[in-house]
Write a protein that holds these residues in place. Structure first.
Motif, PDB file in Angstrom:
ATOM      1  N   PRO A 173       6.442   1.298  -5.309  1.00  0.00           N
ATOM      2  CA  PRO A 173       5.917  -0.102  -5.481  1.00  0.00           C
ATOM      3  C   PRO A 173       6.575  -1.041  -4.661  1.00  0.00           C
ATOM      4  O   PRO A 173       7.640  -1.157  -4.441  1.00  0.00           O
ATOM      5  N   GLY A 174       5.951  -2.043  -3.937  1.00  0.00           N
ATOM      6  CA  GLY A 174       6.666  -3.065  -3.177  1.00  0.00           C
ATOM      7  C   GLY A 174       7.040  -2.520  -1.696  1.00  0.00           C
ATOM      8  O   GLY A 174       7.240  -3.533  -0.824  1.00  0.00           O
ATOM      9  N   ILE A 175       6.720  -1.339  -1.363  1.00  0.00           N
ATOM     10  CA  ILE A 175       6.992  -0.896  -0.034  1.00  0.00           C
ATOM     11  C   ILE A 175       5.640  -0.377   0.457  1.00  0.00           C
ATOM     12  O   ILE A 175       5.052   0.499   0.324  1.00  0.00           O
ATOM     13  N   GLN A 176       5.498  -1.333   1.602  1.00  0.00           N
ATOM     14  CA  GLN A 176       4.000  -0.885   2.323  1.00  0.00           C
ATOM     15  C   GLN A 176       4.279  -0.174   3.694  1.00  0.00           C
ATOM     16  O   GLN A 176       5.367  -0.435   4.302  1.00  0.00           O
ATOM     17  N   SER A 177       3.274   0.772   3.691  1.00  0.00           N
ATOM     18  CA  SER A 177       3.308   1.601   5.168  1.00  0.00           C
ATOM     19  C   SER A 177       2.810   0.426   6.332  1.00  0.00           C
ATOM     20  O   SER A 177       1.952  -0.421   6.181  1.00  0.00           O
ATOM     21  N   GLY A 178       3.292   0.863   7.718  1.00  0.00           N
ATOM     22  CA  GLY A 178       2.868  -0.154   8.742  1.00  0.00           C
ATOM     23  C   GLY A 178       1.215   0.193   9.156  1.00  0.00           C
ATOM     24  O   GLY A 178       0.524  -0.801   9.063  1.00  0.00           O
ATOM     25  N   SER A 179       0.994   1.507   9.320  1.00  0.00           N
ATOM     26  CA  SER A 179      -0.433   1.881   9.651  1.00  0.00           C
ATOM     27  C   SER A 179      -0.265   3.255   9.524  1.00  0.00           C
ATOM     28  O   SER A 179       0.525   3.916   9.310  1.00  0.00           O
ATOM     29  N   GLU A 180      -1.590   3.688   9.739  1.00  0.00           N
ATOM     30  CA  GLU A 180      -1.862   5.229   9.961  1.00  0.00           C
ATOM     31  C   GLU A 180      -0.868   6.249  10.441  1.00  0.00           C
ATOM     32  O   GLU A 180      -0.482   6.229  11.661  1.00  0.00           O
TER      33      GLU A 180
END
Length: 813
Positions: A173-180
């Motif tokens: 949680p709280g850590i998002q990927s940049g893109s595919e």
């Protein structure tokens, strides 16, 4: 007057830090002398390979009284220290995945006891997020700290079958990927440059291969990974969003070991063993893509891919030397490189992209006394990017990079079981190589572009932090960090007019200060224990970041430029508060938390709008604009730790905005990677114990923001495209399901082999990587009435369909 004012401020800050350190030491020394006590200390190691174990719990229980047990946790070097009154105790050593040790011990004087613990084959050894005490989720003072075991990461489904550390932490949680498929990540609304990624205490400036689709970290060479996203203690600094602390294995002290594997596009091999048994060891690990070797012989001579270069590799090495019981030295290094290039059929066009990281570290551990532990390190980090393109007589090149030399020394003082105190000093010498352009157009047509001169900077931090168990229900971690940053010469500062034309310059000699900054950064975390299974945690951190990564693209690429803070670019400043409720259930079988945060950021940097080639003539920091931002959100996490079925569910609700005076008409806009919802589900099923397991990962994310064309108009005979407000629209949501099967075919004392079957994006979701637009026109001014029709359509570009893969792994020991 200005100089006197600055000197007075700097002197005040230094005096304040000196007094605070004196108060720390005085209080702690007094507390340790209140009673005549003795100290049990030592190192905890893995009995099979001699690797030190971080995070093991050492507990002493008085056999004659009913007082509460006294405990300690081993640090990153496996060191522990417990100060108690003289007596006979029951000693317990606990670490998940290892056999528990319980024995009676008599302590009548300071005693050194090194402990070796043996791994045990239990289900929870394979799928857990943290390898520490079962109730640490509730009892620890850290709010936003999480750990992932390498064994856990290896069981998860992986893109192209290759285990990826950075993609695994994106599930938290709280850590998002940049893109595919991208290993770039964003933590609690921060930018990609606000994550400090450390490999054996050495910063890594570009952690991605293949434009970010794979991380540089070879899981076979790694010992563990820690993630800190809030409640950052004072011994960490220099970034606003997070700390990703990665440590390499130390090398098997007892036996030689060979392990590796072959996958769809990778081959890897690791060898480790003793140089002198139980005294010195080594580990060397390599990884390389080999698809170029396989494909090239089968390509036709006229194929556009014939002669193309597309590969990357990693090389890790580490040496571990025990000088004596008090002194230990680690020498580690990493080097990795990417090369991608192609030639046209006629040879007129030739392009090559190259970038790479180099890192080296030397650490000295010194057990000064049973209560004092000293860690001193010297590190080197180098990142370089080079692009070369040739078409006929035209040659174009661009290069950039950053290089660091650093020294750090940290003293850990453990006066009694209620305090863990750290003091340290950290110095870094930075050299920044901003984008340097080289353009040739034949012998007589070279464009005159001045070479970009390097930026030089000094960065210094002095800090103190104490973790204090005040009473059973209240534990705090508090500290201060003084940070200094100075941009220094050799440097020429251009003076510009309103049209960005150079009218004068200021010359700074080598070592002369062009601009400097000094800040005090307070840190505070607290844990309030409600009952044995529930706690409330709060934290506040103030961070200053003196480095800026500037990007023209919507995804993080190797072409992004690192810049220091200067007289034109102020340091980034971040305030973050966090409040969370943490609870465990059913004898710690389940753990959960709800954590809310608010973050405020200042002096964020972006390129100015409407730049033309005139920016090549000025200092690179003179074409930037700075603004502010905020982010707030709520994170939910639920995990099952034990049994044949384990896993976790994470959810993040977040809002992130930015505001720049020179962008979007001074109006607030959604950040590039603002996402309303992020969901991750990771499950593991132990079908046959230690033989066959099935893992699945499902992720869902709201679409990234984007700016789109919304209209066209003519101005002075030219067709002008009108765009929406910045990031006013969103791409479609992203989601996919991955599964993997881990089959241990043979698992014996000296040999193991197995297969991993993975399927990425199993239901073949066509997730958008980016959108592009095509405009068709129908102009007929002779028609009656005249026809002026323009139609714009958006098209979705997707990268990865369903991708099956297989990996063969082996270990010889």
């Amino acid at each position: 007057m200005i100089v006197r004012k600055f000197c007075t401020k700097k002197l005040f800050l230094l005096i304040l830090m000196k007094k605070l350190i004196a108060v720390f030491f005085t209080l702690l020394i007094i507390s340790s002398l209140i009673a005549q006590k003795v100290t049990l200390s030592g190192i905890v190691k893995d009995a099979t390979n001699g690797e030190t174990i971080a995070g093991a719990y050492i507990i002493l229980k008085d056999t004659l009284s009913k007082t509460a047990p006294t405990g300690s946790v081993t640090n990153s070097s496996g060191f522990y220290s417990i100060t108690v009154e003289k007596g006979t105790y029951l000693l317990n050593i606990n670490y998940l995945g290892y056999k528990q040790i319980s024995e009676s011990i008599s302590i009548i004087s300071n005693q050194k006891k090194n402990i070796e613990i043996e791994p045990t084959a239990i289900v929870t050894d394979e799928v857990v997020v943290t390898g520490q005490a079962a109730d640490r989720n509730v009892t620890a003072v850290e709010v936003g700290k999480m750990e992932m075991k390498i064994e856990t990461i290896k069981t998860m489904p992986a893109f192209m079958g290759e285990v990826d550390v950075l993609k695994s932490i994106q599930l938290l949680p709280g850590i998002q990927s940049g893109s595919e498929g991208n290993s770039g990540f964003y933590v609690r609304g921060g930018n990609a440059d606000q994550n400090l990624i450390l490999l054996d205490e050495t910063p890594i400036y570009n952690p991605g291969h293949l434009f970010g689709f794979f991380s540089i970290f070879n899981a076979d060479a790694l010992k563990g990974i820690e993630v800190i996203k809030s409640g950052m203690p004072a011994n960490y600094g220099g970034r606003l969003a997070s700390i990703i602390d990665v440590y390499q294995k130390e090398g098997n002290m007892k036996n030689y070991e060979f392990d590796g594997g072959i996958g769809v596009i990778f081959a890897r091999f690791t060898v480790q063993g003793p140089i002198i048994k139980n005294k010195a060891s080594f580990i060397v690990s390599g990884r390389r893509t080999y698809i170029d070797w396989l494909v090239q012989p089968f390509l036709k001579k006229d194929s556009p891919l014939k002669g193309a270069k597309f590969y990357f590799f990693d090389l890790n090495a580490k040496f571990n030397i025990i000088i004596n019981e008090k002194h230990r030295i680690y020498i580690g290094g990493y080097y990795g490189n990417d090369v991608y290039g192609f030639k046209s059929k006629n040879g007129n066009i030739n392009s090559v992209f190259k970038w790479g990281n180099g890192a080296a570290s030397v650490r000295w551990n010194y057990i000064v006394s049973p209560k004092l532990f000293l860690n001193t390190s010297g590190t080197f980090s180098d990142y370089q990017f080079v692009t070369e393109m040739k078409q006929g007589v035209y040659n174009f090149g661009i290069s950039s990079g950053v290089r660091d030399y650093a020294l750090k020394s940290e003293l850990t003082f453990l006066p009694n079981p209620n305090h863990i105190t750290k003091f340290g000093i950290h110095y870094i010498f930075h050299t920044f190589f901003p984008s340097d352009y080289d353009i040739e157009a034949g012998q007589n047509n070279n464009l005159s572009i001045p070479k970009s001169k390097p930026f030089y900077a000094n960065e210094l931090a002095i800090y103190g932090n104490d973790e204090w168990n005040i009473v059973k229900w209240l534990k705090i971690s508090y500290g201060l960090r003084y940070s200094h940053f100075s941009h220094i010469g050799k440097f020429n500062r251009f003076i510009l007019d309103d049209d960005l034309k150079i009218i004068d310059s200021i010359v700074y000699k080598s070592g002369q200060i062009a601009k400097q900054y000094n800040y005090i950064e307070p840190r505070l975390s607290a844990r309030f224990l409600i009952d044995t299974n529930t706690s409330i945690k709060i934290s506040y951190t103030l961070n200053n970041q003196y480095l800026h990564q500037i990007s023209m693209a919507t995804v993080s690429l190797p072409t992004d430029v690192w810049m220091p803070s200067t007289s034109f670019i102020k340091p980034q400043i971040g305030h973050q508060v966090s409040l969370g409720l943490f609870r465990n259930f059913f004898k710690n079988m389940f753990e959960a938390y709800i954590d809310a945060y608010y973050k405020q950021m200042k002096s964020l940097s972006e390129y100015q709008d409407g730049l033309d080639f005139s920016f090549l003539q000025v200092n690179p920091d003179q074409i930037l604009t700075q603004g502010k931002g905020y982010s707030w959100g709520i994170e939910f996490f639920f995990q099952k730790n034990t049994g044949w079925f384990t896993g976790f569910i994470g959810y993040t609700l977040s809002f992130t905005k930015r505001n720049f005076q020179d962008l979007n008409g001074k109006n607030w806009f959604w950040a590039k990677y603002d996402r309303r919802h992020d969901i991750s589900v990771s499950l593991n099923f132990e079908v046959i114990r230690n033989k066959l397991s099935i893992s699945a990962v499902w992720v869902f994310a709201s679409g990234n923001t984007m700016t789109i064309p919304i209209g066209y108009y003519f101005f002075n005979g030219n067709l002008i495209t009108e765009y929406s407000d910045r990031n006013a629209y969103r791409m479609p949501p992203y989601h996919r399901l991955d599964i993997s099967i881990n089959w241990n075919i043979i698992k014996r004392k000296h040999f193991e082999t197995g297969l991993n079957f993975s399927i990425y994006n199993i239901y073949n979701r066509k997730n958008p990587f980016f959108l592009f637009y095509e405009t068709t026109t129908n102009f007929d001014i002779e028609a009656q009435p005249p026809i002026f029709d323009m139609t714009t359509k958006a098209y979705k570009m997707s990268l990865f369909p369903i991708i099956p893969s297989i990996n063969w792994n082996f270990k010889i020991k």
